[in-house]
Design a protein around this motif. Structure first.
Motif: not given
Length: 348
Positions: A298-306
């Motif tokens: 769904q959000l391939p260009a976003a960064r999942l960050v802690p």
């Protein structure tokens, strides 16, 4: 030669399980001192009870000053409360009394110059990402997503267990119990593993409606079954895995809804930091693995960050930013209310 005064900030996190208060050096020196009370602030017909909050909070603040060796209040030598930030569950819809009474009361009792009153979703955001643009999904019994481009806020879900909170602990628990009841009835989509887990907790599932419906804490009871759904998923139950997969989809949908708007020709979420915070994510890989899969879809260009910190840390950071005029998060009447000046400053 006189010793320079220490400028202190106070962060408050008020939720359903109680009240936490932190006292920190406004300059960021050293770790905050924290004290908590297991008594939740009362909510009545007028909303969150401002007097009850003060009855709990003020002794906690004074106790923290004593602990740090600066006297019983800001009037102690070398101590000054520069700013306070209060984050509270329900602030957006139930915070009218707090907005009306806290500025004057805290100016009188602590000499507070600056005050922020924030929804707990905002302090969760500030704790997780600080003051940079992005999106945060805060999930526990319920769930809310909040995003900002620093010009305004975007919110998704947080509508409670009857109308929303999709993917939350309550949602997962309810979906797991529905699968248990389907197995009991012999309908498609049932799980004998979840049926066994439910009966080990509450006895025969035919008694569940009578145990559940009269309770005022239904969301918490439903959420208490979510860890059992995760355990069944770890043990390979396909229905439990499917429940957590759907939950992950809902959580990432909420994140996508609040990502700052994409510019024309730019993929939504491009370069956006997305953080997950709250107790729900403590269940680990059974939920986090499908969340990562959904992020890629769904959000391939976003960064999942802690997440850097929790809501109390967020309240402290907002107070510190108020103290040195560096608050960048957007103010909002319901989400982040910052009076133009506390009464102690008016007329200066």
């Amino acid at each position: 030669m006189s010793t320079p005064s220490v400028r202190w900030v106070v962060g408050v996190d008020s939720g359903g399980s109680g009240l936490r208060v932190a006292l920190a050096d406004a300059a960021g020196a050293g770790a905050p001192e924290v004290v908590d009370a297991r008594t939740p602030v009362r909510t009545g017909p007028a909303g969150i009870d401002a007097r009850h909050l003060l009855e709990l909070m003020l002794p906690m603040v004074r106790a923290l000053f004593v602990r740090t060796g600066h006297g019983a209040s800001n009037t102690g030598a070398g101590a000054e409360v520069a700013a306070v930030a209060v984050g509270a569950a329900g602030m957006a819809t139930l915070g009218g009394q707090l907005r009306a009474e806290l500025p004057g009361a805290l100016a009188t009792e602590l000499g507070v110059r600056r005050l922020a009153l924030a929804a707990d979703a905002v302090t969760a955001y500030a704790g997780a990402l600080g003051q940079r643009p992005g999106a945060v999904v805060a999930a526990g019994t319920g769930v809310i997503a909040l995003g900002t481009d620093l010009a305004g806020w975007r919110r998704a879900d947080g509508w409670g267990h009857l109308l929303g909170d999709c993917g939350s602990g309550a949602w997962i628990g309810r979906a797991g119990l529905e699968a248990a009841l389907r197995a009991h009835d012999g309908r498609r989509g049932g799980s004998t593993a979840l049926l066994s887990a439910a009966e080990s907790l509450w006895g025969p599932v035919t008694g569940l409606p009578g145990q559940l419906y009269p309770r005022t804490d239904r969301p918490a009871v439903l959420a208490s079954f979510a860890p059992h759904v995760a355990r069944c998923a770890i043990e390979g139950d396909p229905v439990a895995e499917e429940v957590l997969g759907r939950a992950a989809g809902h959580l990432v949908e909420a994140a996508a809804a609040v990502c700052p708007p994409a510019q024309q020709g730019v993929t939504r979420g491009a370069g956006v930091d997305v953080a997950l915070t709250g107790g729900l994510f403590a269940m680990g890989d059974p939920l986090l693995v499908p969340v990562r899969e959904q992020m890629a879809a769904q959000l391939p260009a976003a960064r999942l960050v802690p997440a850097v910190g929790d809501p109390l840390a967020g309240a402290v950071s907002i107070a510190a930013a108020l103290a040195d005029d560096s608050l960048r998060l957007p103010t909002d009447p319901a989400l982040l209310h910052v009076p133009l000046a506390a009464p102690a400053e008016r007329g200066r």
